[in-house]
Design a protein around this motif. Structure first.
Motif, PDB file in Angstrom:
ATOM      1  N   THR A   1       2.784 -67.480-109.742  1.00 45.29           N
ATOM      2  CA  THR A   1       1.706 -65.457-110.449  1.00 45.29           C
ATOM      3  C   THR A   1       0.406 -66.051-109.689  1.00 45.29           C
ATOM      4  OG1 THR A   1       0.630 -68.009-111.752  1.00 45.29           O
ATOM      5  CG2 THR A   1       2.612 -66.223-112.889  1.00 45.29           C
ATOM      6  N   SER A   2      -0.754 -65.505-109.534  1.00 47.10           N
ATOM      7  CA  SER A   2      -2.341 -65.082-109.117  1.00 47.10           C
ATOM      8  C   SER A   2      -2.935 -64.932-110.559  1.00 47.10           C
ATOM      9  CB  SER A   2      -2.286 -64.194-108.061  1.00 47.10           C
ATOM     10  OG  SER A   2      -1.790 -62.547-108.342  1.00 47.10           O
ATOM     11  N   GLY A   3      -4.198 -65.323-110.172  1.00 45.65           N
ATOM     12  CA  GLY A   3      -5.111 -64.775-111.202  1.00 45.65           C
ATOM     13  C   GLY A   3      -5.540 -65.385-112.235  1.00 45.65           C
ATOM     14  N   THR A   4      -5.530 -64.897-114.055  1.00 43.13           N
ATOM     15  CA  THR A   4      -5.713 -65.277-114.723  1.00 43.13           C
ATOM     16  C   THR A   4      -4.411 -65.206-115.659  1.00 43.13           C
ATOM     17  OG1 THR A   4      -6.428 -63.389-115.965  1.00 43.13           O
ATOM     18  CG2 THR A   4      -7.984 -64.773-115.514  1.00 43.13           C
ATOM     19  N   THR A   5      -3.043 -64.984-114.784  1.00 45.56           N
ATOM     20  CA  THR A   5      -1.408 -64.943-115.524  1.00 45.56           C
ATOM     21  C   THR A   5      -1.346 -66.244-115.048  1.00 45.56           C
ATOM     22  OG1 THR A   5      -1.031 -63.969-113.440  1.00 45.56           O
ATOM     23  CG2 THR A   5      -1.000 -62.971-115.330  1.00 45.56           C
ATOM     24  N   GLY A   6      -2.220 -67.029-114.539  1.00 41.91           N
ATOM     25  CA  GLY A   6      -1.697 -68.483-114.163  1.00 41.91           C
ATOM     26  C   GLY A   6      -1.774 -69.537-115.477  1.00 41.91           C
ATOM     27  N   TYR A   7      -2.933 -69.456-116.103  1.00 45.38           N
ATOM     28  CA  TYR A   7      -3.201 -70.424-117.066  1.00 45.38           C
ATOM     29  C   TYR A   7      -2.423 -70.072-118.458  1.00 45.38           C
ATOM     30  CZ  TYR A   7      -6.558 -72.150-114.252  1.00 45.38           C
ATOM     31  OH  TYR A   7      -7.077 -72.443-112.872  1.00 45.38           O
ATOM     32  N   THR A   8      -1.781 -68.270-118.546  1.00 43.19           N
ATOM     33  CA  THR A   8      -1.263 -68.005-119.619  1.00 43.19           C
ATOM     34  C   THR A   8       0.381 -68.772-119.165  1.00 43.19           C
ATOM     35  OG1 THR A   8      -2.476 -66.541-119.864  1.00 43.19           O
ATOM     36  CG2 THR A   8      -0.049 -66.612-121.322  1.00 43.19           C
ATOM     37  N   ALA A   9       1.354 -68.767-118.031  1.00 42.46           N
ATOM     38  CA  ALA A   9       2.136 -69.594-117.246  1.00 42.46           C
ATOM     39  C   ALA A   9       2.504 -70.832-118.396  1.00 42.46           C
ATOM     40  CB  ALA A   9       2.026 -68.809-115.772  1.00 42.46           C
ATOM     41  N   ARG A  10       0.935 -71.425-117.334  1.00 45.56           N
ATOM     42  CA  ARG A  10       0.974 -73.205-118.356  1.00 45.56           C
ATOM     43  C   ARG A  10       1.417 -73.223-119.302  1.00 45.56           C
ATOM     44  NH1 ARG A  10      -2.913 -75.005-112.628  1.00 45.56           N
ATOM     45  NH2 ARG A  10      -1.654 -73.657-111.260  1.00 45.56           N
ATOM     46  N   VAL A  11       1.134 -72.391-119.845  1.00 44.50           N
ATOM     47  CA  VAL A  11       0.719 -72.486-121.730  1.00 44.50           C
ATOM     48  C   VAL A  11       2.486 -72.915-121.297  1.00 44.50           C
ATOM     49  CG1 VAL A  11       0.226 -71.636-124.138  1.00 44.50           C
ATOM     50  CG2 VAL A  11      -1.450 -71.402-122.433  1.00 44.50           C
ATOM     51  N   ALA A  12       3.047 -71.582-120.763  1.00 41.60           N
ATOM     52  CA  ALA A  12       4.303 -71.633-121.242  1.00 41.60           C
ATOM     53  C   ALA A  12       4.929 -72.601-120.745  1.00 41.60           C
ATOM     54  CB  ALA A  12       4.891 -69.839-120.659  1.00 41.60           C
ATOM     55  N   VAL A  13       4.430 -72.801-119.249  1.00 35.44           N
ATOM     56  CA  VAL A  13       5.870 -73.888-118.735  1.00 35.44           C
ATOM     57  C   VAL A  13       5.441 -74.903-120.185  1.00 35.44           C
ATOM     58  CG1 VAL A  13       5.329 -75.736-117.087  1.00 35.44           C
ATOM     59  CG2 VAL A  13       5.188 -74.037-116.160  1.00 35.44           C
ATOM     60  N   ASP A  14       4.491 -75.646-120.765  1.00 35.98           N
ATOM     61  CA  ASP A  14       4.325 -76.766-121.339  1.00 35.98           C
ATOM     62  C   ASP A  14       5.843 -76.438-122.056  1.00 35.98           C
ATOM     63  OD1 ASP A  14       2.713 -77.748-119.860  1.00 35.98           O
ATOM     64  OD2 ASP A  14       0.909 -77.176-121.156  1.00 35.98           O
ATOM     65  N   HIS A  15       5.854 -75.471-122.630  1.00 31.26           N
ATOM     66  CA  HIS A  15       6.133 -75.300-123.986  1.00 31.26           C
ATOM     67  C   HIS A  15       7.550 -74.617-124.141  1.00 31.26           C
ATOM     68  CE1 HIS A  15       7.065 -72.082-127.541  1.00 31.26           C
ATOM     69  NE2 HIS A  15       8.219 -71.761-127.149  1.00 31.26           N
ATOM     70  N   PHE A  16       7.771 -74.547-122.450  1.00 38.39           N
ATOM     71  CA  PHE A  16       9.146 -74.750-122.189  1.00 38.39           C
ATOM     72  C   PHE A  16       9.565 -76.394-121.793  1.00 38.39           C
ATOM     73  CE2 PHE A  16       9.549 -70.063-122.566  1.00 38.39           C
ATOM     74  CZ  PHE A  16      11.159 -70.028-122.748  1.00 38.39           C
TER      75      PHE A  16
ATOM     76  N   LEU B   1      13.455 -77.793-120.519  1.00 38.29           N
ATOM     77  CA  LEU B   1      12.960 -77.029-119.520  1.00 38.29           C
ATOM     78  C   LEU B   1      12.369 -76.995-119.110  1.00 38.29           C
ATOM     79  CD1 LEU B   1      15.545 -74.597-118.367  1.00 38.29           C
ATOM     80  CD2 LEU B   1      13.804 -72.558-119.280  1.00 38.29           C
ATOM     81  N   LYS B   2      12.893 -77.657-117.186  1.00 38.96           N
ATOM     82  CA  LYS B   2      11.980 -78.111-116.377  1.00 38.96           C
ATOM     83  C   LYS B   2      11.247 -76.867-115.478  1.00 38.96           C
ATOM     84  CE  LYS B   2      13.950 -82.753-115.256  1.00 38.96           C
ATOM     85  NZ  LYS B   2      14.451 -83.789-114.921  1.00 38.96           N
ATOM     86  N   VAL B   3       9.948 -76.279-116.024  1.00 40.46           N
ATOM     87  CA  VAL B   3       9.766 -75.014-115.639  1.00 40.46           C
ATOM     88  C   VAL B   3       8.503 -75.412-115.154  1.00 40.46           C
ATOM     89  CG1 VAL B   3       8.578 -73.110-116.065  1.00 40.46           C
ATOM     90  CG2 VAL B   3      10.574 -73.821-117.569  1.00 40.46           C
ATOM     91  N   GLY B   4       8.069 -74.761-113.620  1.00 37.79           N
ATOM     92  CA  GLY B   4       6.817 -75.277-112.963  1.00 37.79           C
ATOM     93  C   GLY B   4       5.438 -74.317-113.034  1.00 37.79           C
ATOM     94  N   ASN B   5       4.569 -73.771-112.524  1.00 43.40           N
ATOM     95  CA  ASN B   5       3.493 -72.888-111.458  1.00 43.40           C
ATOM     96  C   ASN B   5       3.190 -73.116-110.743  1.00 43.40           C
ATOM     97  OD1 ASN B   5      -0.028 -71.845-112.841  1.00 43.40           O
ATOM     98  ND2 ASN B   5       2.571 -69.984-112.326  1.00 43.40           N
ATOM     99  N   LEU B   6       2.983 -72.251-109.457  1.00 41.40           N
ATOM    100  CA  LEU B   6       2.690 -72.451-108.939  1.00 41.40           C
ATOM    101  C   LEU B   6       1.995 -70.849-108.170  1.00 41.40           C
ATOM    102  CD1 LEU B   6       2.342 -72.736-105.968  1.00 41.40           C
ATOM    103  CD2 LEU B   6       3.947 -71.402-105.100  1.00 41.40           C
ATOM    104  N   ARG B   7       0.115 -71.228-108.454  1.00 45.79           N
ATOM    105  CA  ARG B   7      -0.679 -69.911-108.432  1.00 45.79           C
ATOM    106  C   ARG B   7      -1.353 -69.768-107.185  1.00 45.79           C
ATOM    107  NH1 ARG B   7      -6.178 -69.790-109.404  1.00 45.79           N
ATOM    108  NH2 ARG B   7      -6.239 -72.101-109.231  1.00 45.79           N
ATOM    109  N   ILE B   8      -0.613 -68.944-106.778  1.00 51.13           N
ATOM    110  CA  ILE B   8      -1.438 -69.182-105.359  1.00 51.13           C
ATOM    111  C   ILE B   8      -2.688 -68.002-105.538  1.00 51.13           C
ATOM    112  CG2 ILE B   8      -1.159 -66.699-102.992  1.00 51.13           C
ATOM    113  CD1 ILE B   8       1.693 -67.425-103.899  1.00 51.13           C
ATOM    114  N   ARG B   9      -3.521 -68.792-104.603  1.00 49.05           N
ATOM    115  CA  ARG B   9      -4.674 -68.179-104.962  1.00 49.05           C
ATOM    116  C   ARG B   9      -5.211 -67.381-103.692  1.00 49.05           C
ATOM    117  NH1 ARG B   9      -9.551 -71.522-102.997  1.00 49.05           N
ATOM    118  NH2 ARG B   9     -11.164 -70.960-103.581  1.00 49.05           N
TER     119      ARG B   9
END
Ligand SMILES: Cc1ncc(C[n+]2csc(CCOP(=O)(O)OP(=O)(O)O)c2C)c(N)n1
Ligand code: SF4
Ligand SMILES: [Mg+2]
Lengths: 306, 383
Positions: B263-278, B283-291
């Motif tokens: 992800t990029s921008g603020t969606t990264g933080y929403t993605a992290r909520v999803a990561v924790d949730h899953f 399910l082993k999910v991660g998030n790479l935020r391209i800054r």
């Protein structure tokens, strides 16, 4: 025999400073009015000057990288940005402690009357501290002689071919600038170097936006003989096609040269290939318009301050 | 000092602490508060700068270029239509090697008129030779401005600080506003290699023949290639002084992740909520935020993503006739380095909300399929 009178006659009277800030090796055509304009303006401004030159003949005339024919620094800027590039440069220089350098936007008529008018109007409205010089060769010459809104009625250009020559009058840029109530607007002409020099000096000592509009014949674009450049400049004033005047604070209009007897416009037009197709009727129309404009200018002066 | 700041004001504070000397800007929603606060700071003399209240964004950028060439530190901010209007001058900035810093609030391009976020405005300027930093929080916005000046001035390459409309620009967060003294230590005054002055008259940007032009562009790319290391180094130096780290990318639980959401921008933080949730569900999910998109962080992206089994790139933008732009970038970085399948999702255009639910769909679709079922997966569009 020693004639004291004769001795006096032998002395050359210099009306312009000897110093040159523009040198040979530049790339202008023979008889180019724009080059004379630069030479005279720099004589008045001196070395502590910085130029912002947008796309125009002068972006070529100065010479290719890494050469320059001028002794002053140049910021080659985008076509439509001469005025604001200069204002930005001025602000930057001030912030790094240079309060002395005169920053000059140096643009053609296309860069001034057309594509650059928005930025110029912005600068003028804010009264940013720059000198704006428009050298007016009445068309886009750099790109090969296309019409601009400075092209006069009747003129041929490659986009106003003889069959559809320009049928609208030249935009009154000086009145537009004067309407911004900037401290100084002046017209000048390369054939009147002392008048030009005086005006630039005067501008130099004023703060705020100063606009100088210089008539600059272009043999290549006008289809004129290089040796006629100075002659054309004189005729432009003598016919009242391009009157010399100054406007202070947008309100005090002063005409600098009033021909005792106006020459007919035909004399001016017929020396130029770009007008050669004009019929007697068209020339009469031009004469009428020039007379009307001149009468209006006289009225401006008479009723000054407006 | 900790303050509650909106993203726009974080930009203004970043510029103020960087001691910008010339600001030229033009208002556009959702950027206006950036320049309002800066003009106030100038008027109150909290900031010793000239503020040129131009008549357009086009002139804003042109003024910045003139000022920067004189050797002054310059800043502007805009959004969407304003950035597009600046386009020609963005090339003048990078080509002229003028390290202007610009804040851009990501807003969708008209028509129809939209003031809400997506990334097509800044991504349309991807190839103008500017560095691009996509921010995820208001703290990052402020810190990025200061760091961007440092990197930009070292390399003589301009930089764009990018934040989402409303979800950052108008969202208030707690931001640590560092002491001026400390910032001064980190960011010395701008000392350009060349500047325009009558003392040393040069012509800048004149007619450049095929004999020279190519080399100028080669040098720009070569300096751009130095940027990734410099950005990391600058981030570390910043961390030593201020305790906050910013790098080219920001990975979250990527080490053991089977699916990585890019992800990029603020969606990264929403993605992290999803990561924790899953992850809670096993399910082993991660998030790479391209800054940083330009220069592209090839090595980071390659090394982090090639461990995953699947990669899902979320784009809030589109290159019509091709795909999401981050998707293209990630895919091209992985090509030849990794055979991990890359799924491309487009969502949230024109400010449509990207929520936990959006990520749920993305994660489920990625989990369900071995390879992308469609070239583009549209999430949340009413087809
Ligand atoms: C944005 C943009 N549009 C068009 C051009 C092409 N162009 C370069 S110079 C020029 C005409 C310049 O005319 P003028 O200002 O009258 O100066 P002159 O060449 O006559 O000296 C044009 C159209 C450009 N450089 N930039
Ligand atoms: S085309 Fe005209 S203005 Fe341009 S250099 Fe030649 S004479 Fe001068
Ligand atoms: Mg012209």
């Amino acid at each position: 025999m020693n004639h004291p009178q004769k001795k006096k006659q032998n002395k050359m009277r210099l009306t312009l400073p000897l110093e040159e800030y523009m040198h040979s090796g530049h790339l202008a055509c023979q008889g180019c009015g724009a080059t004379l304009a630069m030479r005279y303006v720099l004589k008045a401004l001196g070395q502590r000057t910085a130029l912002c030159i947008p796309a125009c003949c002068w972006s070529v005339i100065d010479g290719p990288f890494p050469y320059s024919s001028l002794d002053v620094p140049i910021f080659h800027c985008a076509f439509e940005t001469a005025a604001i590039s200069a204002a930005g440069l001025k602000a930057g220089l001030e912030m790094v402690g240079d309060h002395e350098t005169q920053v000059v936007a140096w643009a053609g008529d296309g860069g001034t009357f057309d594509i650059g008018i928005q930025a110029l109007s912005g600068v003028a409205e804010r009264n940013d501290d720059i000198i704006y010089v428009c050298y007016d060769n009445e068309a886009y010459m750099n790109t090969g002689i296309q019409r601009s809104s400075a092209t006069p009625f009747g003129a041929w250009t490659t986009t106003t071919p003889v069959k559809h020559y320009k049928n609208r009058p030249k935009k009154d840029i000086d009145a537009i600038l004067a309407a911004h109530r900037i401290p100084y607007v002046a017209t000048a002409n390369i054939s009147y170097p002392e008048d030009l020099y005086r005006k630039v000096l005067k501008a130099k000592n004023i703060k705020g936006t100063r606009f100088i509009h210089i008539y600059a014949p272009c043999p290549s674009g006008w289809k004129t003989r290089p040796e006629d450049t100075i002659k054309l400049g004189k005729l432009a004033v003598q016919t009242c096609i391009f009157p010399l005047f100054e406007v202070e604070e947008g309100s005090t209009w002063k005409i600098n040269i009033k021909p005792r007897e106006k020459k007919p416009v035909e004399e001016y037009l017929m020396r130029q290939g770009r007008f050669r197709h004009l019929t007697a009727e068209a020339i009469a129309l031009i004469q009428e318009e020039v007379d009307r404009r001149w009468a209006r200018l006289l009225k401006y002066e008479e009723t000054s301050p407006l | 000092m900790r303050k509650v700041l909106m993203g726009n004001h974080a930009l203004s504070y970043g510029a103020m602490l960087s001691r910008v000397q010339v600001v030229a800007a033009y208002p556009i929603t959702p950027q206006t508060q950036v320049v309002e606060l800066l003009s106030e700071m100038c008027a109150e003399k909290i900031l010793d700068a000239q503020f040129i209240k131009v008549e357009s964004e086009h002139s804003a950028m042109a003024a910045c270029l003139g000022a920067s060439l004189a050797g002054a530190r310059t800043f502007t901010a805009t959004s969407a239509q304003g950035l597009a209007l600046m386009h020609e001058l963005l090339h003048w900035a990078s080509g002229g090697r003028l390290p202007v810093v610009l804040g851009n609030i990501n807003r969708a391009m008209a028509p129809g008129w939209s003031i809400w976020t997506d990334q097509n405005d800044s991504l349309s300027q991807r190839d103008t030779g500017w560095m691009q930093f996509y921010c995820g929080s208001n703290q990052e916005v402020l810190d990025s401005v200061i760091q961007a000046f440092k990197v930009a001035e070292k390399l003589h390459i301009p930089a764009m600080i990018i934040l989402d409309a409303f979800s950052l620009s108008h969202t208030y967060e707690i931001v640590d506003v560092p002491d001026q003294e400390k910032v001064d230590k980190f960011l010395p005054p701008f000392q350009p290699k060349f500047r325009l002055t009558p003392d040393e008259p040069h012509a800048f940007g004149g007619l450049t023949s095929p004999e020279h032009y190519f080399e100028l562009r080669y040098k720009l790319q070569k300096d751009m290639e130095k940027a990734p290391a410099l950005i990391e180094e600058t981030g570390q130096e910043f961390e030593e002084l201020f305790g906050r780290k910013l790098g080219l990318v920001d990975p979250y639980k990527c080490d053991d992740a089977e699916i990585i959401l890019v992800t990029s921008g603020t969606t990264g933080y929403t993605a992290r909520v999803a990561v924790d949730h899953f992850r809670e569900k096993g399910l082993k999910v991660g998030n790479l935020r391209i800054r940083v998109l330009r220069p592209f962080p090839f090595e980071k992206v390659q090394s982090i993503l090639s461990h995953a089994k699947k990669v899902a790139v979320i784009d809030r933008n589109i290159s019509y006739g091709h795909h999401g732009i981050f998707y293209q970038e990630v895919k091209s970085a992985l090509y030849g380095n990794s055979s991990v399948p890359v799924f491309g999702y487009i969502t949230g255009l024109g400010g449509r909300d990207i929520t936990l639910n959006t990520f749920q769909k993305i994660i489920e679709e990625t989990q369900r399929n071995e390879t992308p079922p469609e070239r583009i997966s549209w999430i949340g569009v009413k087809k």
